[in-house]
Design a protein around this motif. Structure first.
Motif, PDB file in Angstrom:
ATOM      1  N   ALA A   7     -64.020  73.971  79.594  1.00 33.70           N
ATOM      2  CA  ALA A   7     -64.303  73.043  78.496  1.00 33.70           C
ATOM      3  C   ALA A   7     -64.358  71.597  78.974  1.00 33.70           C
ATOM      4  CB  ALA A   7     -63.253  73.208  77.397  1.00 33.70           C
ATOM      5  N   ARG A  38     -62.682  80.189  73.543  1.00 36.16           N
ATOM      6  CA  ARG A  38     -62.230  79.445  72.366  1.00 36.16           C
ATOM      7  C   ARG A  38     -62.155  77.956  72.671  1.00 36.16           C
ATOM      8  NH1 ARG A  38     -59.320  84.259  71.874  1.00 36.16           N
ATOM      9  NH2 ARG A  38     -57.508  83.475  73.010  1.00 36.16           N
ATOM     10  N   GLU A  39     -61.670  77.605  73.863  1.00 36.75           N
ATOM     11  CA  GLU A  39     -61.606  76.189  74.248  1.00 36.75           C
ATOM     12  C   GLU A  39     -63.005  75.582  74.330  1.00 36.75           C
ATOM     13  OE1 GLU A  39     -59.439  76.012  77.878  1.00 36.75           O
ATOM     14  OE2 GLU A  39     -57.511  76.553  76.963  1.00 36.75           O
ATOM     15  N   VAL A  53     -65.804  76.562  72.733  1.00 35.87           N
ATOM     16  CA  VAL A  53     -66.408  76.418  71.410  1.00 35.87           C
ATOM     17  C   VAL A  53     -65.759  75.258  70.645  1.00 35.87           C
ATOM     18  CG1 VAL A  53     -66.819  77.553  69.190  1.00 35.87           C
ATOM     19  CG2 VAL A  53     -67.133  78.831  71.324  1.00 35.87           C
ATOM     20  N   GLN A  54     -64.465  75.067  70.794  1.00 41.10           N
ATOM     21  CA  GLN A  54     -63.811  73.907  70.179  1.00 41.10           C
ATOM     22  C   GLN A  54     -64.373  72.606  70.745  1.00 41.10           C
ATOM     23  OE1 GLN A  54     -59.755  74.881  71.088  1.00 41.10           O
ATOM     24  NE2 GLN A  54     -59.542  76.323  69.391  1.00 41.10           N
ATOM     25  N   ALA A  55     -64.588  72.561  72.058  1.00 41.06           N
ATOM     26  CA  ALA A  55     -65.160  71.359  72.676  1.00 41.06           C
ATOM     27  C   ALA A  55     -66.592  71.141  72.214  1.00 41.06           C
ATOM     28  CB  ALA A  55     -65.100  71.486  74.201  1.00 41.06           C
ATOM     29  N   ARG A  57     -67.806  71.990  69.289  1.00 46.90           N
ATOM     30  CA  ARG A  57     -67.688  71.442  67.932  1.00 46.90           C
ATOM     31  C   ARG A  57     -67.390  69.949  67.995  1.00 46.90           C
ATOM     32  NH1 ARG A  57     -62.378  73.319  65.533  1.00 46.90           N
ATOM     33  NH2 ARG A  57     -61.747  71.744  67.054  1.00 46.90           N
ATOM     34  N   ASP A  58     -66.463  69.557  68.855  1.00 47.77           N
ATOM     35  CA  ASP A  58     -66.033  68.161  68.910  1.00 47.77           C
ATOM     36  C   ASP A  58     -67.115  67.239  69.477  1.00 47.77           C
ATOM     37  OD1 ASP A  58     -63.661  69.108  67.894  1.00 47.77           O
ATOM     38  OD2 ASP A  58     -62.587  69.028  69.813  1.00 47.77           O
ATOM     39  N   GLU A  72     -65.336  84.849  65.565  1.00 45.66           N
ATOM     40  CA  GLU A  72     -64.347  83.874  66.050  1.00 45.66           C
ATOM     41  C   GLU A  72     -64.981  82.498  66.194  1.00 45.66           C
ATOM     42  OE1 GLU A  72     -61.487  84.596  69.181  1.00 45.66           O
ATOM     43  OE2 GLU A  72     -62.097  86.698  69.197  1.00 45.66           O
ATOM     44  N   ILE A 109     -64.300  78.721  64.153  1.00 51.72           N
ATOM     45  CA  ILE A 109     -63.983  77.448  64.811  1.00 51.72           C
ATOM     46  C   ILE A 109     -64.849  76.332  64.237  1.00 51.72           C
ATOM     47  CG2 ILE A 109     -64.088  76.208  67.030  1.00 51.72           C
ATOM     48  CD1 ILE A 109     -63.238  78.903  68.346  1.00 51.72           C
ATOM     49  N   PRO A 115     -68.430  75.199  64.946  1.00 52.35           N
ATOM     50  CA  PRO A 115     -69.490  74.359  65.511  1.00 52.35           C
ATOM     51  C   PRO A 115     -70.767  74.521  64.697  1.00 52.35           C
ATOM     52  CG  PRO A 115     -69.388  76.406  66.716  1.00 52.35           C
ATOM     53  CD  PRO A 115     -68.254  76.449  65.709  1.00 52.35           C
TER      54      PRO A 115
END
Length: 332
Positions: free
Chosen positions: A135, A173-174, A176-178, A180-181, A198, A202, A204
């Motif tokens: 990420a 997961r890390e 996909v979170q990044a 999104r951010d 999943e 999150i 995105p």
């Protein structure tokens, strides 16, 4: 160029083909006369795309993993990264030659479409995330213009994918979170169901650049009705794939002809679920298959507009270009 002939395609493996030795700067007939890729009759070159009226496409960075049919494929992150960087260089060389224009913002896409002339606009899409170290490496790729990432192809270090069931990994997961951010859109096309849901949770931005309907063709390569609804509810688009065995259930390698009306059945199914405003093109032409496996009547990219005649008249412009144009100019 009139709107009647304008096209936007959600998925083309341009640089992958170039790195396989195809000179995409040639007219299609010239490439076919000396094609280094065996048993896959080419349908795509840059002049062919221009003649067809294609103004923008999502151009992939696709790293091919090692396997029985790809002994030279990558077996680790470094190998995947090297492939993606070589393909990125191909896009930049084409841009330097005035053959494509890399588009990285909504405003750039809007201006490019307003001009209605000039080279092909390309939005960079990474298909399979193994070129990304982790990420923390995502900003490297964003700075180089990548705006859409599909975490999976088959199984990757990040997610379960086509014919490789499984959830997001902790690294996935890390990532996909990044995404999104950093407002990097997720391409759900190859995600296995567990990974898809999943990732959707999150939150995105979500699209499916090239995915037909599982209601008509079984297998986790295709979207279930609930997946299609989730993409649409997230404001995303779904691109239709011009590969026969993704249109009708056929064995791999089948050369059975499939009419464009059967691809239109996928479009109509999606439209009944989520509305025509979420249905678009994601042809994937020359994406590991040639004209031998495309719908009847599609022998080359210039034949793609024939598909539109199978759709309701009021839906044609949206599917051809308008729906992707709206998404690109409001959400990219």
């Amino acid at each position: 160029m009139s709107d009647r002939h304008l096209l936007i395609d959600g998925h083309l493996d341009l640089a992958f083909n170039a790195l396989n030795g195809r000179d995409l700067t040639l007219p299609l007939e010239a490439l076919r006369a000396a094609d280094p890729v065996a048993d896959e009759t080419a349908t795509v070159t840059l002049p062919e795309l221009r003649a067809a009226g294609l103004r923008v496409c999502f151009g992939t960075l696709f790293a091919l993993p090692h396997g029985a049919g790809s002994p030279g494929g990558y077996s680790d992150h470094a190998g995947a990264r090297a492939q993606a960087l070589a393909q990125l260089d191909a896009y930049h060389r084409w841009q330097d030659a005035g053959l494509v224009r890399l588009l990285t913002t909504r405003a750039e896409v809007g201006a490019h479409l307003q001009a209605q002339d000039g080279p092909l606009g390309v939005v960079l899409l990474m298909e399979g995330a193994d070129p990304i170290r982790d990420a923390g490496d995502l900003p490297f790729w964003v700075e180089r213009g990548v705006r859409v990432i599909g975490p999976a192809w088959g199984r990757t270090r990040y997610a379960g994918g086509t014919d490789a069931p499984g959830p997001l990994t902790p690294q996935g997961r890390e990532l996909v979170q990044a995404m999104r951010d950093l407002n990097v859109t997720l391409d759900a096309s190859h995600l296995d169901d567990a990974s898809f849901w999943e990732a959707a949770e999150i939150g995105p931005q979500l699209i499916a650049t090239h995915a037909n309907s599982r209601a008509l063709v079984p297998g986790n390569r295709h979207l279930t009705d609930d997946m299609a609804r989730a993409v649409a509810q997230a404001g995303g688009m779904i691109g239709l794939v011009f590969l026969n065995r993704f249109i009708r259930p056929l064995p791999e390698g089948s050369l059975d002809p499939v009419p464009l009306s059967e691809l239109a059945a996928h479009a109509r199914h999606y439209a009944a679920l989520v509305g025509w405003e979420h249905v678009a093109l994601g042809t994937d032409l020359d994406g590991g298959f040639g004209a031998e496996k495309t719908p009847a009547g599609v022998d080359r990219y210039a034949d793609v507009p024939a598909f539109l005649q199978e759709l309701p008249a009021e839906a044609r412009d949206g599917v051809a270009w308008g729906n992707w144009a709206r998404w690109l100019t409001h959400r990219l």
